[in-house]
Design an enzyme around this catalytic site. Structure first.
Site, PDB file in Angstrom:
ATOM      1  N   ALA A  66       0.817  -1.223  -0.001  1.00 20.35           N
ATOM      2  CA  ALA A  66      -0.062   0.120  -0.051  1.00 20.35           C
ATOM      3  C   ALA A  66       0.890   1.380   0.065  1.00 20.35           C
ATOM      4  O   ALA A  66       2.143   1.160   0.385  1.00 20.35           O
ATOM      5  CB  ALA A  66      -0.937   0.012   1.318  1.00 20.35           C
ATOM      6  N   GLU A 113      -0.523  -9.502  -0.695  1.00 18.91           N
ATOM      7  CA  GLU A 113      -2.175  -9.770  -0.724  1.00 18.91           C
ATOM      8  C   GLU A 113      -2.770  -9.622  -1.742  1.00 18.91           C
ATOM      9  O   GLU A 113      -3.581 -10.600  -1.833  1.00 18.91           O
ATOM     10  CB  GLU A 113      -2.563  -8.699   0.591  1.00 18.91           C
ATOM     11  CG  GLU A 113      -1.954  -9.044   1.865  1.00 18.91           C
ATOM     12  CD  GLU A 113      -2.093  -7.889   2.845  1.00 18.91           C
ATOM     13  OE1 GLU A 113      -1.849  -6.815   2.555  1.00 18.91           O
ATOM     14  OE2 GLU A 113      -2.775  -8.207   4.133  1.00 18.91           O
ATOM     15  N   GLU A 133       4.735  -5.585   6.995  1.00 12.59           N
ATOM     16  CA  GLU A 133       3.981  -4.407   7.990  1.00 12.59           C
ATOM     17  C   GLU A 133       4.645  -4.303   9.219  1.00 12.59           C
ATOM     18  O   GLU A 133       4.551  -3.211   9.825  1.00 12.59           O
ATOM     19  CB  GLU A 133       2.509  -4.675   7.878  1.00 12.59           C
ATOM     20  CG  GLU A 133       1.731  -4.562   6.457  1.00 12.59           C
ATOM     21  CD  GLU A 133       2.066  -5.835   5.653  1.00 12.59           C
ATOM     22  OE1 GLU A 133       2.685  -6.920   5.989  1.00 12.59           O
ATOM     23  OE2 GLU A 133       1.051  -5.944   4.567  1.00 12.59           O
TER      24      GLU A 133
HETATM   25  N1  DAK Z   1       4.519   3.290  -0.610  1.00 14.57           N
HETATM   26  C1  DAK Z   1       5.045   4.478  -1.102  1.00 14.57           C
HETATM   27  N2  DAK Z   1       6.276   4.560  -1.830  1.00 14.57           N
HETATM   28  C2  DAK Z   1       7.024   3.429  -1.916  1.00 14.57           C
HETATM   29  C3  DAK Z   1       6.576   2.282  -1.518  1.00 14.57           C
HETATM   30  C4  DAK Z   1       5.302   2.137  -0.877  1.00 14.57           C
HETATM   31  N3  DAK Z   1       4.891   0.813  -0.477  1.00 14.57           N
HETATM   32  N4  DAK Z   1       7.462   1.100  -1.937  1.00 14.57           N
HETATM   33  C5  DAK Z   1       8.513   1.929  -2.341  1.00 14.57           C
HETATM   34  N5  DAK Z   1       7.978   3.326  -2.601  1.00 14.57           N
HETATM   35  C6  DAK Z   1       8.826   4.277  -3.185  1.00 14.57           C
HETATM   36  C7  DAK Z   1      10.096   4.969  -2.383  1.00 14.57           C
HETATM   37  O1  DAK Z   1       9.673   5.604  -1.328  1.00 14.57           O
HETATM   38  C8  DAK Z   1      11.002   5.298  -3.603  1.00 14.57           C
HETATM   39  O2  DAK Z   1      10.532   6.894  -3.651  1.00 14.57           O
HETATM   40  P1  DAK Z   1      11.712   7.750  -3.963  1.00 14.57           P
HETATM   41  O3  DAK Z   1      12.425   7.954  -2.658  1.00 14.57           O
HETATM   42  O4  DAK Z   1      12.380   7.772  -5.182  1.00 14.57           O
HETATM   43  O5  DAK Z   1      10.712   9.184  -4.014  1.00 14.57           O
HETATM   44  C9  DAK Z   1      10.769   4.730  -4.841  1.00 14.57           C
HETATM   45  O6  DAK Z   1       9.607   3.731  -4.260  1.00 14.57           O
HETATM   46  C10 DAK Z   1      11.849   3.578  -4.832  1.00 14.57           C
HETATM   47  O7  DAK Z   1      12.040   2.898  -3.615  1.00 14.57           O
HETATM   48  P2  DAK Z   1      13.320   2.458  -3.025  1.00 14.57           P
HETATM   49  O8  DAK Z   1      14.362   3.734  -3.411  1.00 14.57           O
HETATM   50  O9  DAK Z   1      13.056   2.139  -1.680  1.00 14.57           O
HETATM   51  O10 DAK Z   1      13.891   1.285  -3.747  1.00 14.57           O
HETATM   52  P3  DAK Z   1      14.723   0.182  -3.291  1.00 14.57           P
HETATM   53  O11 DAK Z   1      15.120  -0.744  -4.571  1.00 14.57           O
HETATM   54  O12 DAK Z   1      16.195   0.731  -2.559  1.00 14.57           O
HETATM   55  O13 DAK Z   1      13.921  -0.771  -2.263  1.00 14.57           O
HETATM   56  C11 DAK Z   1      12.003  -2.111  -1.482  1.00 14.57           C
HETATM   57  C12 DAK Z   1      12.848  -1.392  -2.805  1.00 14.57           C
HETATM   58  C13 DAK Z   1      10.648  -2.355  -1.953  1.00 14.57           C
HETATM   59  C14 DAK Z   1      12.641  -3.043  -0.757  1.00 14.57           C
HETATM   60  C15 DAK Z   1      11.439  -0.814  -0.537  1.00 14.57           C
HETATM   61  O14 DAK Z   1      11.049   0.290  -1.455  1.00 14.57           O
HETATM   62  C16 DAK Z   1      10.797  -1.034   0.462  1.00 14.57           C
HETATM   63  O15 DAK Z   1      10.948  -1.523   1.364  1.00 14.57           O
HETATM   64  N6  DAK Z   1       9.374  -0.394   0.464  1.00 14.57           N
HETATM   65  C17 DAK Z   1       8.242  -0.460   1.119  1.00 14.57           C
HETATM   66  C18 DAK Z   1       7.898  -2.241   1.348  1.00 14.57           C
HETATM   67  C19 DAK Z   1       6.778  -2.087   2.571  1.00 14.57           C
HETATM   68  O16 DAK Z   1       6.728  -1.860   3.523  1.00 14.57           O
HETATM   69  N7  DAK Z   1       5.506  -2.569   2.103  1.00 14.57           N
HETATM   70  C20 DAK Z   1       4.179  -2.631   2.849  1.00 14.57           C
HETATM   71  C21 DAK Z   1       3.598  -1.509   2.723  1.00 14.57           C
HETATM   72  S1  DAK Z   1       2.284  -1.444   4.207  1.00 14.57           S
HETATM   73  C22 DAK Z   1      -5.332  -1.516   4.856  1.00 14.57           C
HETATM   74  C23 DAK Z   1      -4.737  -2.962   5.006  1.00 14.57           C
HETATM   75  C24 DAK Z   1      -3.687  -3.179   4.385  1.00 14.57           C
HETATM   76  C25 DAK Z   1      -2.730  -2.221   3.907  1.00 14.57           C
HETATM   77  C26 DAK Z   1      -3.300  -0.880   4.175  1.00 14.57           C
HETATM   78  C27 DAK Z   1      -4.548  -0.670   4.693  1.00 14.57           C
HETATM   79  N8  DAK Z   1      -6.573  -1.525   5.350  1.00 14.57           N
HETATM   80  C28 DAK Z   1      -7.519  -2.338   5.712  1.00 14.57           C
HETATM   81  C29 DAK Z   1      -7.173  -0.065   5.088  1.00 14.57           C
HETATM   82  C30 DAK Z   1      -1.515  -2.580   3.693  1.00 14.57           C
HETATM   83  C31 DAK Z   1      -0.329  -1.872   4.116  1.00 14.57           C
HETATM   84  C32 DAK Z   1       0.772  -2.322   3.204  1.00 14.57           C
HETATM   85  O17 DAK Z   1       1.177  -2.962   2.219  1.00 14.57           O
END
Ligand code: DAK
Length: 259
Positions: A66, A113, A133
């Site tokens: 997300a 998911e 998460e």
């Molecule tokens: N959201 C927003 N931006 C993201 C992102 C994300 N999930 N993942 C990556 N980006 C952005 C980075 O901020 C970066 O932006 P800039 O700095 O260039 O502006 C760009 O994408 C490139 O990312 P990285 O520079 O970090 O790239 P790397 O190759 O170094 O790393 C990575 C890739 C995938 C390992 C890393 O980006 C990373 O860890 N990303 C986050 C992964 C993560 O934590 N995902 C889980 C998100 S929480 C809900 C239910 C569920 C949810 C929500 C609501 N409800 C019932 C209401 C779900 C929650 C989630 O999914």
């Protein structure tokens, strides 16, 4: 015609491909992207030309979860009132055609998911899955703790969700999260070969198979067996069952009508 800004939608050879398209943020699942995804999957379900749906991303990311930037400052009430995640799951549940996730690169959090909402997963050698998460101070919220547990069992699901570690394609295949790994250099071609094979079968048969397998996830065995038997008998009322068996006996390819 619907104009999309965060996804691409294309139908060719009875296969509709939905490509997540926010490359700068690794296809992070923002609300506008998910709104478009709901429209696209609903449209593909209704479209007579579509027999199989493929959801994919880019080489680097299927979806990195997300959109954290969008979510970061939201409070309880904002999250609860924005029921986009519920509506997204409802759209997948209402889709009776086979949906394949074609994953290269990262499928994390909501991305993983989303993959598990699809009927099965084909992954490139480069794919990486995870529910990170916990590292953000929260937990999976679009079915991660539930679907992952059903797919891989409690112990593995618990370890993946509690550590937030990423797992590679080989491990994902070994534990049953994905169906097959395909070589990176011919990935989409191979995906379309498999999707094309399924698109060539009778749609009434593929729909019933999807219904039966999903039923098994929530039903006790005796009810599942009765449900399957009912569908099996029903398939004998279709022209395609007659054609499939006739073609086998005549040693030729079947010409299914339910297209
Ligand atoms: N959201 C927003 N931006 C993201 C992102 C994300 N999930 N993942 C990556 N980006 C952005 C980075 O901020 C970066 O932006 P800039 O700095 O260039 O502006 C760009 O994408 C490139 O990312 P990285 O520079 O970090 O790239 P790397 O190759 O170094 O790393 C990575 C890739 C995938 C390992 C890393 O980006 C990373 O860890 N990303 C986050 C992964 C993560 O934590 N995902 C889980 C998100 S929480 C809900 C239910 C569920 C949810 C929500 C609501 N409800 C019932 C209401 C779900 C929650 C989630 O999914």
């Amino acid at each position: 015609m619907t104009q999309f800004s965060h996804i691409q939608l294309q139908t060719e050879n009875n296969i509709t491909t939905i490509t997540l398209d926010r490359p700068k943020v690794l296809n992070a699942l923002s609300t506008p992207l998910m709104e478009e995804l709901i429209i696209a999957i609903t449209k593909a379900e209704k479209d007579d030309q579509t027999r199989v749906i493929v959801i994919t991303g880019s080489e680097k990311a299927f979806a990195a979860g997300a959109d954290i930037e969008e979510m970061q400052s939201k409070n309880f009430s904002d999250m609860q009132s924005n029921n986009i995640y519920g509506r997204l799951q409802d759209a997948f549940a209402a889709c009776r055609k086979p949906v394949i996730a074609a994953v290269s690169g990262y499928a994390l959090g909501g991305g993983c998911e989303l993959v598990m909402m699809c009927d099965f997963v084909l992954a490139s050698e480069s794919a990486k899955f995870g529910q990170p998460e916990v590292k953000l101070g929260t937990l999976p919220g679009i079915g991660g703790s539930q679907r992952l547990t059903k797919l891989v069992g409690r112990s593995k699901a618990m370890e993946i969700c509690l550590t937030g570690r990423f797992i590679d394609a080989a491990e994902a295949e070994r534990i049953g999260l994905i169906a097959r790994i395909l070589p990176a250099d011919s990935f989409l071609d191979d995906v379309y070969k498999i999707a094309g094979e399924i698109a060539g079968y009778s749609l009434s048969a593929t729909r019933m198979i999807k219904q039966a397998v999903h039923f098994a996830e929530s039903a006790p065995l005796d009810q599942g067996l009765a449900f399957e038997r009912g569908l099996f008998y029903a398939s004998f009322s279709t022209e395609d069952q007659k054609e499939g068996m006739k073609a086998f006996l005549e040693k030729r390819e079947p010409d299914f009508k339910d297209k």
